[in-house]
Design a protein around this motif. Structure first.
Motif, PDB file in Angstrom:
ATOM      1  N   ALA A  40       0.827  -1.201   0.000  1.00 45.33           N
ATOM      2  CA  ALA A  40       0.000   0.000   0.000  1.00 45.33           C
ATOM      3  C   ALA A  40       0.861   1.251   0.000  1.00 45.33           C
ATOM      4  O   ALA A  40       1.931   1.290   0.627  1.00 45.33           O
ATOM      5  CB  ALA A  40      -0.933  -0.007   1.206  1.00 45.33           C
ATOM      6  N   THR A  41       0.400   2.273  -0.691  1.00 46.00           N
ATOM      7  CA  THR A  41       1.145   3.530  -0.754  1.00 46.00           C
ATOM      8  C   THR A  41       0.982   4.356   0.511  1.00 46.00           C
ATOM      9  O   THR A  41       1.761   5.278   0.749  1.00 46.00           O
ATOM     10  CB  THR A  41       0.676   4.383  -1.945  1.00 46.00           C
ATOM     11  N   GLY A  42      -0.040   4.037   1.308  1.00 49.14           N
ATOM     12  CA  GLY A  42      -0.327   4.848   2.476  1.00 49.14           C
ATOM     13  C   GLY A  42      -1.280   5.985   2.184  1.00 49.14           C
ATOM     14  O   GLY A  42      -1.604   6.779   3.074  1.00 49.14           O
ATOM     15  N   HIS A  43      -1.750   6.072   0.929  1.00 52.80           N
ATOM     16  CA  HIS A  43      -2.677   7.128   0.513  1.00 52.80           C
ATOM     17  C   HIS A  43      -3.869   6.457  -0.181  1.00 52.80           C
ATOM     18  O   HIS A  43      -3.727   5.916  -1.281  1.00 52.80           O
ATOM     19  CB  HIS A  43      -1.993   8.119  -0.428  1.00 52.80           C
ATOM     20  N   THR A  44      -5.019   6.504   0.470  1.00 53.42           N
ATOM     21  CA  THR A  44      -6.191   5.772  -0.003  1.00 53.42           C
ATOM     22  C   THR A  44      -6.594   6.174  -1.414  1.00 53.42           C
ATOM     23  O   THR A  44      -6.918   5.316  -2.244  1.00 53.42           O
ATOM     24  CB  THR A  44      -7.375   5.998   0.959  1.00 53.42           C
ATOM     25  N   ASP A  45      -6.575   7.473  -1.711  1.00 58.63           N
ATOM     26  CA  ASP A  45      -6.992   7.935  -3.038  1.00 58.63           C
ATOM     27  C   ASP A  45      -6.089   7.383  -4.129  1.00 58.63           C
ATOM     28  O   ASP A  45      -6.559   7.067  -5.229  1.00 58.63           O
ATOM     29  CB  ASP A  45      -6.989   9.466  -3.086  1.00 58.63           C
ATOM     30  N   LEU A  46      -4.808   7.260  -3.834  1.00 58.96           N
ATOM     31  CA  LEU A  46      -3.878   6.722  -4.824  1.00 58.96           C
ATOM     32  C   LEU A  46      -4.026   5.208  -4.934  1.00 58.96           C
ATOM     33  O   LEU A  46      -4.048   4.658  -6.048  1.00 58.96           O
ATOM     34  CB  LEU A  46      -2.444   7.089  -4.452  1.00 58.96           C
ATOM     35  N   ASP A  47      -4.149   4.512  -3.810  1.00 58.17           N
ATOM     36  CA  ASP A  47      -4.313   3.055  -3.840  1.00 58.17           C
ATOM     37  C   ASP A  47      -5.538   2.654  -4.660  1.00 58.17           C
ATOM     38  O   ASP A  47      -5.530   1.641  -5.358  1.00 58.17           O
ATOM     39  CB  ASP A  47      -4.458   2.502  -2.417  1.00 58.17           C
ATOM     40  N   ARG A  48      -6.582   3.472  -4.573  1.00 62.51           N
ATOM     41  CA  ARG A  48      -7.823   3.166  -5.280  1.00 62.51           C
ATOM     42  C   ARG A  48      -7.624   3.176  -6.798  1.00 62.51           C
ATOM     43  O   ARG A  48      -8.340   2.494  -7.518  1.00 62.51           O
ATOM     44  CB  ARG A  48      -8.896   4.172  -4.886  1.00 62.51           C
ATOM     45  N   GLY A  54      -1.853  -0.773  -4.802  1.00 63.31           N
ATOM     46  CA  GLY A  54      -0.589  -0.370  -4.197  1.00 63.31           C
ATOM     47  C   GLY A  54       0.569  -0.447  -5.169  1.00 63.31           C
ATOM     48  O   GLY A  54       0.397  -0.652  -6.379  1.00 63.31           O
ATOM     49  N   TRP A  55       1.777  -0.269  -4.629  1.00 61.03           N
ATOM     50  CA  TRP A  55       2.991  -0.360  -5.447  1.00 61.03           C
ATOM     51  C   TRP A  55       3.247  -1.810  -5.814  1.00 61.03           C
ATOM     52  O   TRP A  55       3.297  -2.677  -4.940  1.00 61.03           O
ATOM     53  CB  TRP A  55       4.194   0.184  -4.677  1.00 61.03           C
ATOM     54  N   PRO A  56       3.438  -2.116  -7.092  1.00 63.54           N
ATOM     55  CA  PRO A  56       3.683  -3.509  -7.483  1.00 63.54           C
ATOM     56  C   PRO A  56       5.134  -3.914  -7.215  1.00 63.54           C
ATOM     57  O   PRO A  56       6.047  -3.108  -7.337  1.00 63.54           O
ATOM     58  CB  PRO A  56       3.401  -3.492  -8.990  1.00 63.54           C
ATOM     59  N   ARG A  57       5.297  -5.166  -6.836  1.00 63.64           N
ATOM     60  CA  ARG A  57       6.638  -5.714  -6.640  1.00 63.64           C
ATOM     61  C   ARG A  57       7.086  -6.426  -7.909  1.00 63.64           C
ATOM     62  O   ARG A  57       6.287  -6.846  -8.735  1.00 63.64           O
ATOM     63  CB  ARG A  57       6.628  -6.714  -5.477  1.00 63.64           C
ATOM     64  N   PHE A 211      -4.555  14.480  -5.899  1.00 62.86           N
ATOM     65  CA  PHE A 211      -3.786  15.310  -4.976  1.00 62.86           C
ATOM     66  C   PHE A 211      -3.463  14.500  -3.724  1.00 62.86           C
ATOM     67  O   PHE A 211      -4.354  13.932  -3.087  1.00 62.86           O
ATOM     68  CB  PHE A 211      -4.564  16.565  -4.582  1.00 62.86           C
ATOM     69  N   ILE A 212      -2.184  14.432  -3.397  1.00 63.93           N
ATOM     70  CA  ILE A 212      -1.727  13.715  -2.213  1.00 63.93           C
ATOM     71  C   ILE A 212      -1.177  14.729  -1.217  1.00 63.93           C
ATOM     72  O   ILE A 212      -0.146  15.359  -1.470  1.00 63.93           O
ATOM     73  CB  ILE A 212      -0.636  12.682  -2.558  1.00 63.93           C
ATOM     74  N   PRO A 213      -1.873  14.939  -0.091  1.00 65.98           N
ATOM     75  CA  PRO A 213      -1.339  15.873   0.912  1.00 65.98           C
ATOM     76  C   PRO A 213      -0.103  15.293   1.593  1.00 65.98           C
ATOM     77  O   PRO A 213      -0.073  14.111   1.954  1.00 65.98           O
ATOM     78  CB  PRO A 213      -2.506  16.021   1.900  1.00 65.98           C
ATOM     79  N   LEU A 214       0.907  16.110   1.747  1.00 74.74           N
ATOM     80  CA  LEU A 214       2.143  15.693   2.390  1.00 74.74           C
ATOM     81  C   LEU A 214       2.456  16.690   3.501  1.00 74.74           C
ATOM     82  O   LEU A 214       3.005  17.768   3.239  1.00 74.74           O
ATOM     83  CB  LEU A 214       3.300  15.633   1.373  1.00 74.74           C
ATOM     84  N   PRO A 215       2.107  16.369   4.728  1.00 76.36           N
ATOM     85  CA  PRO A 215       2.260  17.325   5.835  1.00 76.36           C
ATOM     86  C   PRO A 215       3.693  17.794   6.049  1.00 76.36           C
ATOM     87  O   PRO A 215       3.919  18.902   6.542  1.00 76.36           O
ATOM     88  CB  PRO A 215       1.744  16.541   7.050  1.00 76.36           C
ATOM     89  N   ASP A 216       4.678  16.961   5.698  1.00 79.12           N
ATOM     90  CA  ASP A 216       6.073  17.325   5.947  1.00 79.12           C
ATOM     91  C   ASP A 216       6.628  18.293   4.909  1.00 79.12           C
ATOM     92  O   ASP A 216       7.740  18.795   5.065  1.00 79.12           O
ATOM     93  CB  ASP A 216       6.961  16.069   5.963  1.00 79.12           C
TER      94      ASP A 216
END
Length: 249
Positions: A40-48, A54-57, A211-216
């Motif tokens: 999983a990417t950790g971002h639901t909108d992107l995983d969808r 998620g990221w493929p291996r 859009f992926i929010p990145l708090p850092d």
């Protein structure tokens, strides 16, 4: 040699069974599903929007960047942090020196990071191919500007024969060039995060950007005219620089 067998559709046609009626047949109008692991990417909108959510291996995945430092590493933060503590992460020819303290802040043991800085493109490609073939790393990240299609195919084949997550980070202009990578994402800066366009995936074309929010990420202003992200925070003082928490972008 690692090779994948492709079943013939002739028995389906002869028996009168439509491929769409079979559960294991992928249709291009749907997101592909594979038996290979994904993370999983950790971002639901992107995983969808990604095949296997998620990221493929074991494949080549491309991140096409408008410029460095727009959140590309933070986009991989969750995936890298979720790898086994015994798996190493190779960084091949990154544009900046990796920051050990930032890795610790992300929950990554710096001893797991392998920083490799070859002198030229040929050495970087050779080194990356050997890392994939050896299957000694959980993840490999390669930064390159100009890569020929035949070299991409070699890297993709090496990744297919490994159990490694492999990302290639290259300029956004490369989106116009052919690539064997089954997943290609274009990244652009946006205020408070990163804007992602899915250039290529196994499935229907993606219509909307994500859009992926990145708090850092530092505060930024997105300029439509120049298509660049402009830092609007004041330059830190010497005291603030020594006390500020390091951030990988």
């Amino acid at each position: 040699m690692c090779a994948a067998s492709v079943p013939s559709l002739q028995p389906f046609q002869a028996s009168g069974i439509a491929p769409a009626a079979l559960p294991n047949v992928w249709r291009a109008s749907e997101l592909a599903r594979s038996r290979l692991p994904s993370i999983a990417t950790g971002h639901t909108d992107l995983d969808r929007e990604l095949p296997d959510s998620g990221w493929p291996r074991s494949v080549l995945t491309e991140l096409l960047l408008l410029q460095h430092g727009i959140g590309e590493l933070q986009l991989l933060k969750s995936a890298l942090a979720s790898l086994s503590r015994h798996q190493r992460i190779a960084l091949v020819q990154p544009p900046y020196i990796p920051h050990a303290m930032a890795a610790i802040a992300w929950g990554l043991d710096p001893s797991r990071l392998i920083w490799i800085q070859p002198e030229n493109t040929a050495d970087a490609l050779w080194c990356t191919e050997q890392l994939l073939k050896s299957n000694g790393c959980g993840a490999v990240l390669l930064w390159q500007r100009d890569v020929r299609n035949e070299h991409l195919r070699r890297l993709h084949l090496a990744a297919q024969c490994s159990e490694t997550w492999f990302w290639l980070l290259r300029p956004l202009a490369s989106a116009m060039e052919p690539s064997p990578a089954p997943l290609r994402l274009a990244l652009r800066p946006a205020q408070g995060g990163t804007l992602i366009e899915i250039v290529k995936r196994r499935g229907p074309a993606a219509d909307d950007q994500i859009f992926i929010p990145l708090p850092d990420m530092p505060s930024r202003r997105y300029s439509v005219e120049t298509d660049h992200a402009l830092i609007i925070q004041p330059a830190p003082t010497a005291v603030a620089l020594t006390s500020a928490a390091p951030v990988l972008v």
